[in-house]
Motif scaffolding. Structure first.
Motif, PDB file in Angstrom:
ATOM      1  N   ALA A  64       0.826  -1.212   0.000  1.00 30.61           N
ATOM      2  CA  ALA A  64       0.000   0.000   0.000  1.00 30.61           C
ATOM      3  C   ALA A  64       0.855   1.256   0.000  1.00 30.61           C
ATOM      4  O   ALA A  64       0.534   2.245  -0.679  1.00 30.61           O
ATOM      5  N   LEU A  65       1.950   1.246   0.750  1.00 31.21           N
ATOM      6  CA  LEU A  65       2.817   2.421   0.843  1.00 31.21           C
ATOM      7  C   LEU A  65       3.635   2.643  -0.424  1.00 31.21           C
ATOM      8  O   LEU A  65       4.308   3.668  -0.560  1.00 31.21           O
ATOM      9  N   ALA A  66       3.581   1.694  -1.345  1.00 23.09           N
ATOM     10  CA  ALA A  66       4.305   1.820  -2.610  1.00 23.09           C
ATOM     11  C   ALA A  66       3.369   2.169  -3.765  1.00 23.09           C
ATOM     12  O   ALA A  66       3.822   2.307  -4.902  1.00 23.09           O
ATOM     13  N   ARG A  67       2.068   2.346  -3.482  1.00 27.93           N
ATOM     14  CA  ARG A  67       1.090   2.645  -4.520  1.00 27.93           C
ATOM     15  C   ARG A  67       0.445   3.994  -4.267  1.00 27.93           C
ATOM     16  O   ARG A  67       0.140   4.340  -3.121  1.00 27.93           O
ATOM     17  N   ALA A  68       0.213   4.735  -5.314  1.00 31.64           N
ATOM     18  CA  ALA A  68      -0.385   6.063  -5.175  1.00 31.64           C
ATOM     19  C   ALA A  68      -1.777   5.998  -4.557  1.00 31.64           C
ATOM     20  O   ALA A  68      -2.218   6.949  -3.905  1.00 31.64           O
ATOM     21  N   ASP A  69      -2.479   4.878  -4.761  1.00 27.47           N
ATOM     22  CA  ASP A  69      -3.834   4.726  -4.219  1.00 27.47           C
ATOM     23  C   ASP A  69      -3.881   3.722  -3.086  1.00 27.47           C
ATOM     24  O   ASP A  69      -4.913   3.109  -2.823  1.00 27.47           O
ATOM     25  N   GLY A  70      -2.773   3.575  -2.367  1.00 30.05           N
ATOM     26  CA  GLY A  70      -2.688   2.543  -1.336  1.00 30.05           C
ATOM     27  C   GLY A  70      -3.547   2.781  -0.116  1.00 30.05           C
ATOM     28  O   GLY A  70      -4.002   1.830   0.524  1.00 30.05           O
ATOM     29  N   LEU A  71      -3.768   4.054   0.255  1.00 30.73           N
ATOM     30  CA  LEU A  71      -4.518   4.383   1.466  1.00 30.73           C
ATOM     31  C   LEU A  71      -5.626   5.375   1.153  1.00 30.73           C
ATOM     32  O   LEU A  71      -5.528   6.173   0.215  1.00 30.73           O
ATOM     33  N   ALA A  72      -6.668   5.331   1.957  1.00 31.64           N
ATOM     34  CA  ALA A  72      -7.738   6.332   1.911  1.00 31.64           C
ATOM     35  C   ALA A  72      -7.993   6.793   3.336  1.00 31.64           C
ATOM     36  O   ALA A  72      -8.118   5.968   4.245  1.00 31.64           O
ATOM     37  N   VAL A  73      -8.044   8.103   3.533  1.00 29.01           N
ATOM     38  CA  VAL A  73      -8.260   8.653   4.871  1.00 29.01           C
ATOM     39  C   VAL A  73      -9.418   9.635   4.842  1.00 29.01           C
ATOM     40  O   VAL A  73      -9.452  10.556   4.019  1.00 29.01           O
ATOM     41  N   ILE A  74     -10.376   9.405   5.720  1.00 28.00           N
ATOM     42  CA  ILE A  74     -11.493  10.336   5.903  1.00 28.00           C
ATOM     43  C   ILE A  74     -11.132  11.303   7.013  1.00 28.00           C
ATOM     44  O   ILE A  74     -10.703  10.892   8.098  1.00 28.00           O
ATOM     45  N   GLY A  75     -11.288  12.592   6.767  1.00 28.85           N
ATOM     46  CA  GLY A  75     -11.095  13.610   7.793  1.00 28.85           C
ATOM     47  C   GLY A  75     -12.417  14.264   8.135  1.00 28.85           C
ATOM     48  O   GLY A  75     -13.185  14.629   7.236  1.00 28.85           O
TER      49      GLY A  75
END
Length: 320
Positions: free
Chosen positions: A141-152
């Motif tokens: 995930a840390l190597a992909r541009a879309d690896g994480l999604a964060v809701i603020g």
């Protein structure tokens, strides 16, 4: 097994980085924190955000599965207080909106003051709900541009009826994790939907980074623009948490011509912080703008005036 592995790796990463950086010395942060061009948080300018009316980027509503009853335990990693899923527990899944595929919930944590700003204004508190692209390991995930999604989600301070509802399930756990030396709390079933905006389809979205080292630029940010409430007494508990200083928010970062999209539902006025929250935020905006040299609009007095006295519905810049 995948959930167990991910949670273990995330917890291990927290421990290994715990003593290596502080909020008071952000210029010394490792990784790409001071070199990347797609860093977070940013100041979101409402007039510059683009409504994707043809659904080229935001292709449908956000979909939340399994957020109502989740076993979570609280902890203090020296930088924030967070609530993580237990190894064998069900993991909520996020999809839709700007996301391509499913994202599995990992944890939520808090920043005070808020990290993102809207038209140069900050809020007393911001919660981040971290999700990993389903099927990936953390390294992947840390190597992909879309690896994480964060809701603020932002919080307003309010003394009225119901102002303590959003956090009432986790506040009893706070005394057990005020200090970073304390053990994790016992798991407790939490309704995470309480931490979502009352209008969860009203948000801004852009591509950015983690707001802590190593600041990898792998995050699809979904920043809800309709805040929820926190009581002054609840907020006071956060100010007593041991995070190595008086605050735990990263300075605003340059937008660098990145496109910020907004959902169609967000074409309305933004709720203003209360007067005490505004005064705190004003001090924060002035100090962080001097330190970080952020993009235009941060701390602008016209924006402050609009936040204090209100503003009519905002015109939306629409994608052609």
């Amino acid at each position: 097994m995948f959930a167990i592995l991910v949670l273990f790796v995330v917890s291990f990463a927290d421990v290994t980085l715990q003593a290596e950086w502080t909020y008071s010395q952000q210029s010394a942060w490792p990784g790409v924190c001071n070199a990347g061009l797609g860093q977070s948080p940013i100041n979101i300018m409402t007039q510059e955000a683009i409504v994707d009316k043809h659904h080229a980027h935001i292709r449908g509503p956000l979909i939340f599965r399994g957020y109502n009853d989740v076993p979570l335990y609280g902890s203090n990693n020296g930088h924030t207080v967070k609530w993580s899923g237990v190894a064998d527990g069900p993991a909520p899944v996020l999809a839709g909106g700007p996301l391509r595929g499913n994202y599995t919930f990992l944890q939520f944590h808090f920043h005070w003051l808020s990290e993102h700003a809207i038209d140069g204004m900050k809020y007393p508190l911001e919660v981040h709900m971290v999700h990993i692209k389903t099927g990936l390991t953390l390294d992947e995930a840390l190597a992909r541009a879309d690896g994480l999604a964060v809701i603020g989600v932002f919080f307003l301070m309010h003394r009225g009826y119901g102002s303590d509802r959003a956090l009432e399930e986790i506040i009893p756990m706070m005394p057990y994790i005020v200090n970073s030396s304390q053990n994790n709390t016992e798991p407790r079933r939490i309704d995470i939907t309480r931490l979502l905006s009352n209008e969860p389809q009203s948000y801004y979205t852009y591509h950015g980074s983690l707001t802590t080292p190593m600041c990898q630029e792998v995050v699809t940010w979904i920043v809800m623009d309709k805040p929820i409430y926190i009581s002054p007494d609840q907020y006071a508990l956060f100010t007593k948490v041991d995070v190595g200083g008086d605050y735990n928010y990263r300075s605003l970062q340059p937008r660098n011509n990145r496109v910020v999209y907004r959902s169609i539902a967000s074409c309305a006025s933004i709720m203003a912080p209360t007067l005490p929250g505004t005064l705190i935020s004003l001090f924060s905006c002035l100090s962080t703008s001097l330190a970080a040299g952020v993009n235009k609009g941060v701390g602008a007095f016209l924006n402050i005036k609009r936040k204090i006295f209100g503003t009519p519905a905002k015109n939306c810049v629409k994608a052609k």
